[in-house]
Design a protein around this motif. Sequence first.
Motif, PDB file in Angstrom:
ATOM      1  N   GLU A   1       0.774  -1.016   0.066  1.00  0.00           N
ATOM      2  CA  GLU A   1       0.087   0.122  -0.083  1.00  0.00           C
ATOM      3  C   GLU A   1       0.880   1.234   0.050  1.00  0.00           C
ATOM      4  O   GLU A   1       1.709   1.240   0.837  1.00  0.00           O
ATOM      5  N   CYS A   2       0.506   2.088  -0.932  1.00  0.00           N
ATOM      6  CA  CYS A   2       1.212   3.593  -0.770  1.00  0.00           C
ATOM      7  C   CYS A   2      -0.068   4.300   0.075  1.00  0.00           C
ATOM      8  O   CYS A   2      -1.255   4.081  -0.042  1.00  0.00           O
ATOM      9  N   MET A   3       0.649   4.959   0.876  1.00  0.00           N
ATOM     10  CA  MET A   3      -0.307   5.839   1.865  1.00  0.00           C
ATOM     11  C   MET A   3      -0.982   6.771   1.140  1.00  0.00           C
ATOM     12  O   MET A   3      -2.265   7.048   1.433  1.00  0.00           O
ATOM     13  N   MET A   4      -0.672   7.282  -0.041  1.00  0.00           N
ATOM     14  CA  MET A   4      -1.864   8.192  -0.751  1.00  0.00           C
ATOM     15  C   MET A   4      -2.533   7.384  -1.672  1.00  0.00           C
ATOM     16  O   MET A   4      -3.590   7.926  -1.990  1.00  0.00           O
ATOM     17  N   CYS A   5      -1.993   6.558  -2.436  1.00  0.00           N
ATOM     18  CA  CYS A   5      -2.466   5.925  -3.657  1.00  0.00           C
ATOM     19  C   CYS A   5      -3.178   4.656  -3.528  1.00  0.00           C
ATOM     20  O   CYS A   5      -4.002   4.079  -4.450  1.00  0.00           O
ATOM     21  N   GLY A   6      -2.957   3.971  -2.392  1.00  0.00           N
ATOM     22  CA  GLY A   6      -3.696   2.561  -2.134  1.00  0.00           C
ATOM     23  C   GLY A   6      -2.310   1.427  -2.924  1.00  0.00           C
ATOM     24  O   GLY A   6      -1.415   1.730  -2.840  1.00  0.00           O
ATOM     25  N   PRO A   7      -3.050   0.269  -3.065  1.00  0.00           N
ATOM     26  CA  PRO A   7      -2.020  -0.888  -3.499  1.00  0.00           C
ATOM     27  C   PRO A   7      -1.488  -0.849  -4.701  1.00  0.00           C
ATOM     28  O   PRO A   7      -2.137  -1.165  -5.856  1.00  0.00           O
ATOM     29  N   THR A   8      -0.367   0.200  -5.003  1.00  0.00           N
ATOM     30  CA  THR A   8       0.324   0.214  -6.125  1.00  0.00           C
ATOM     31  C   THR A   8       1.803   0.108  -6.202  1.00  0.00           C
ATOM     32  O   THR A   8       2.280  -0.065  -7.146  1.00  0.00           O
ATOM     33  N   LEU A   9       2.219  -0.567  -4.996  1.00  0.00           N
ATOM     34  CA  LEU A   9       3.637  -0.886  -4.722  1.00  0.00           C
ATOM     35  C   LEU A   9       3.935  -2.042  -5.281  1.00  0.00           C
ATOM     36  O   LEU A   9       3.329  -3.133  -4.458  1.00  0.00           O
ATOM     37  N   VAL A  10       4.735  -2.343  -6.233  1.00  0.00           N
ATOM     38  CA  VAL A  10       5.156  -3.700  -6.798  1.00  0.00           C
ATOM     39  C   VAL A  10       6.553  -4.007  -6.048  1.00  0.00           C
ATOM     40  O   VAL A  10       7.642  -3.373  -6.063  1.00  0.00           O
ATOM     41  N   VAL A  11       6.452  -5.335  -5.464  1.00  0.00           N
ATOM     42  CA  VAL A  11       7.684  -5.867  -4.832  1.00  0.00           C
ATOM     43  C   VAL A  11       8.065  -7.213  -5.689  1.00  0.00           C
ATOM     44  O   VAL A  11       7.260  -7.979  -5.815  1.00  0.00           O
ATOM     45  N   ARG A  12       9.295  -7.110  -5.863  1.00  0.00           N
ATOM     46  CA  ARG A  12       9.813  -8.132  -6.820  1.00  0.00           C
ATOM     47  C   ARG A  12      10.373  -9.161  -6.086  1.00  0.00           C
ATOM     48  O   ARG A  12      10.970  -8.853  -4.788  1.00  0.00           O
ATOM     49  N   ARG A  13      10.735 -10.286  -6.603  1.00  0.00           N
ATOM     50  CA  ARG A  13      11.231 -11.467  -5.643  1.00  0.00           C
ATOM     51  C   ARG A  13      12.653 -11.418  -5.294  1.00  0.00           C
ATOM     52  O   ARG A  13      13.223 -11.735  -4.437  1.00  0.00           O
ATOM     53  N   ASP A  14      13.463 -10.377  -6.088  1.00  0.00           N
ATOM     54  CA  ASP A  14      14.800  -9.994  -5.863  1.00  0.00           C
ATOM     55  C   ASP A  14      14.940  -8.965  -5.064  1.00  0.00           C
ATOM     56  O   ASP A  14      16.260  -8.292  -4.564  1.00  0.00           O
ATOM     57  N   HIS A  15      13.903  -8.264  -4.375  1.00  0.00           N
ATOM     58  CA  HIS A  15      13.872  -7.287  -3.614  1.00  0.00           C
ATOM     59  C   HIS A  15      14.148  -7.893  -2.137  1.00  0.00           C
ATOM     60  O   HIS A  15      13.957  -8.865  -1.758  1.00  0.00           O
ATOM     61  N   HIS A  16      15.141  -6.946  -1.368  1.00  0.00           N
ATOM     62  CA  HIS A  16      15.423  -7.355   0.122  1.00  0.00           C
ATOM     63  C   HIS A  16      15.202  -6.215   0.981  1.00  0.00           C
ATOM     64  O   HIS A  16      14.995  -4.907   0.637  1.00  0.00           O
ATOM     65  N   ALA A  17      15.204  -6.511   2.325  1.00  0.00           N
ATOM     66  CA  ALA A  17      15.270  -5.525   3.314  1.00  0.00           C
ATOM     67  C   ALA A  17      16.205  -4.495   3.086  1.00  0.00           C
ATOM     68  O   ALA A  17      17.233  -4.616   2.666  1.00  0.00           O
TER      69      ALA A  17
ATOM     70  N   ARG B   1      14.507   0.177  -1.908  1.00  0.00           N
ATOM     71  CA  ARG B   1      13.708   1.377  -1.889  1.00  0.00           C
ATOM     72  C   ARG B   1      12.700   0.901  -3.279  1.00  0.00           C
ATOM     73  O   ARG B   1      13.415   0.316  -4.294  1.00  0.00           O
ATOM     74  N   ILE B   2      11.571   1.306  -3.119  1.00  0.00           N
ATOM     75  CA  ILE B   2      10.416   1.093  -4.272  1.00  0.00           C
ATOM     76  C   ILE B   2       9.897   2.365  -4.097  1.00  0.00           C
ATOM     77  O   ILE B   2       9.736   3.197  -3.160  1.00  0.00           O
ATOM     78  N   TYR B   3       9.019   2.516  -5.343  1.00  0.00           N
ATOM     79  CA  TYR B   3       8.484   3.894  -5.354  1.00  0.00           C
ATOM     80  C   TYR B   3       7.030   3.759  -6.135  1.00  0.00           C
ATOM     81  O   TYR B   3       6.893   2.587  -6.733  1.00  0.00           O
ATOM     82  N   CYS B   4       6.195   4.664  -5.580  1.00  0.00           N
ATOM     83  CA  CYS B   4       4.803   4.867  -6.168  1.00  0.00           C
ATOM     84  C   CYS B   4       4.979   5.454  -7.421  1.00  0.00           C
ATOM     85  O   CYS B   4       5.372   6.627  -7.402  1.00  0.00           O
ATOM     86  N   HIS B   5       4.638   4.960  -8.576  1.00  0.00           N
ATOM     87  CA  HIS B   5       4.441   5.677  -9.684  1.00  0.00           C
ATOM     88  C   HIS B   5       3.471   6.514 -10.176  1.00  0.00           C
ATOM     89  O   HIS B   5       3.375   6.963 -11.102  1.00  0.00           O
ATOM     90  N   SER B   6       2.522   6.619  -9.293  1.00  0.00           N
ATOM     91  CA  SER B   6       1.540   7.536  -9.214  1.00  0.00           C
ATOM     92  C   SER B   6       1.945   8.807  -8.544  1.00  0.00           C
ATOM     93  O   SER B   6       1.770   9.819  -9.168  1.00  0.00           O
ATOM     94  N   CYS B   7       2.090   8.827  -7.132  1.00  0.00           N
ATOM     95  CA  CYS B   7       2.521  10.170  -6.487  1.00  0.00           C
ATOM     96  C   CYS B   7       3.942  10.146  -6.363  1.00  0.00           C
ATOM     97  O   CYS B   7       4.434  11.166  -5.956  1.00  0.00           O
ATOM     98  N   THR B   8       4.800   9.315  -6.774  1.00  0.00           N
ATOM     99  CA  THR B   8       6.279   9.325  -6.843  1.00  0.00           C
ATOM    100  C   THR B   8       6.855   9.041  -5.068  1.00  0.00           C
ATOM    101  O   THR B   8       8.264   9.144  -5.147  1.00  0.00           O
ATOM    102  N   GLY B   9       6.113   8.803  -4.549  1.00  0.00           N
ATOM    103  CA  GLY B   9       6.487   8.662  -3.258  1.00  0.00           C
ATOM    104  C   GLY B   9       7.479   7.503  -2.936  1.00  0.00           C
ATOM    105  O   GLY B   9       7.513   6.349  -3.714  1.00  0.00           O
ATOM    106  N   GLU B  10       8.594   7.663  -2.224  1.00  0.00           N
ATOM    107  CA  GLU B  10       9.613   6.474  -1.802  1.00  0.00           C
ATOM    108  C   GLU B  10       9.243   5.729  -0.528  1.00  0.00           C
ATOM    109  O   GLU B  10       8.748   6.415   0.479  1.00  0.00           O
ATOM    110  N   TYR B  11       9.347   4.616  -0.633  1.00  0.00           N
ATOM    111  CA  TYR B  11       9.203   3.472   0.488  1.00  0.00           C
ATOM    112  C   TYR B  11      10.506   2.715   0.526  1.00  0.00           C
ATOM    113  O   TYR B  11      11.479   2.234  -0.300  1.00  0.00           O
ATOM    114  N   ALA B  12      10.764   2.586   2.139  1.00  0.00           N
ATOM    115  CA  ALA B  12      12.028   1.379   2.063  1.00  0.00           C
ATOM    116  C   ALA B  12      11.113   0.203   2.704  1.00  0.00           C
ATOM    117  O   ALA B  12      10.284   0.198   3.122  1.00  0.00           O
TER     118      ALA B  12
END
Length: 299
Positions: free
Chosen positions: A224-240, A243-254
């Motif tokens: 969930e993006c806090m502004m846009c809802g479920p827009t954040l895609v996590v890939r299998r190769d992502h790790h703790a 950083r991923i990004y909402c491509h609607s509001c451009t918000g950054e998430y760790a």
Amino acid sequence: MSLLAELKDMLGGTERHAVRHYEDLLASLLVMAWMVEARDPYTGGHLWRVSRYAHLLATESGLGPADAARIAVGGFLHDLGKISVPDHILGKKDRLTEDEYAVIKTHPDVGWRMLAGHPLARLVEAAIRAHHETPDGRGYPRGLRGKDVPLDGRIVGICDAFDAMTSTRPYRRGMSIGQALHIIEENLDRQFDREFGERFLALGRAGQLGHIVGHSDEGIPLRECMMCGPTLVVRRDHHAGDRIYCHSCTGEYALEERQGQLTAVPTGRMGTAQQLEPEVDEALIAQVVRASASALLAG
């Protein structure tokens, strides 16, 4: 002669070489479709989901592995023609005007023309050109009616509509599975093929769609993006720590690991143009290609 034997004969190489050539052809199509989907920040995972629903429905309907694989690939590629739809129409939050809807209605034929000359074009023609055709003849682009709508289009059309209804858009939250199934049931023989529609309803009511709804890969739900809802895609190769990004509001998430799961935590920063560039999920595409090519070549 089997398709694999034909490829070996045509290429004059080994079976392994023929398989690799076919996989490369499939991958070229899937990457193209992925980049088209990336234009719309609210459709993350849409192609994967439609492909999975289509494979499940085709298999449940008694179609063989090669047919199910063909329809699944068609599901992944069905929206290829949306590359020609302007951003202001594709991402519009209000109801489309008649002129704007007329532009949307061109995308099946545009997608088909984009594939002109590609060796695998015929494999996915029906899904691309006919996924918006309807039994009552009011669909587009050709207004086909009843069984004149190709089988692949009838299956992918149901799966595409279901995913659209259960996915969040800029103007509304996604419906529940039950709501979406009810709408499909109410529109059998009009918007949706009755035979495949009833099989899809049975799958939904048996709880066999929930592991796909709201996911962008097997076992990986959208965050969930806090502004846009479920827009954040996590890939299998992502790790703790990634950083991923909402491509609607451009918000950054760790990404942080909590109780064995990756959680998206807002950093308060916005992504740069470089950080927001579309990035192909190569592992997911490779997985789809391997599974599809194996079934198609064996058929």
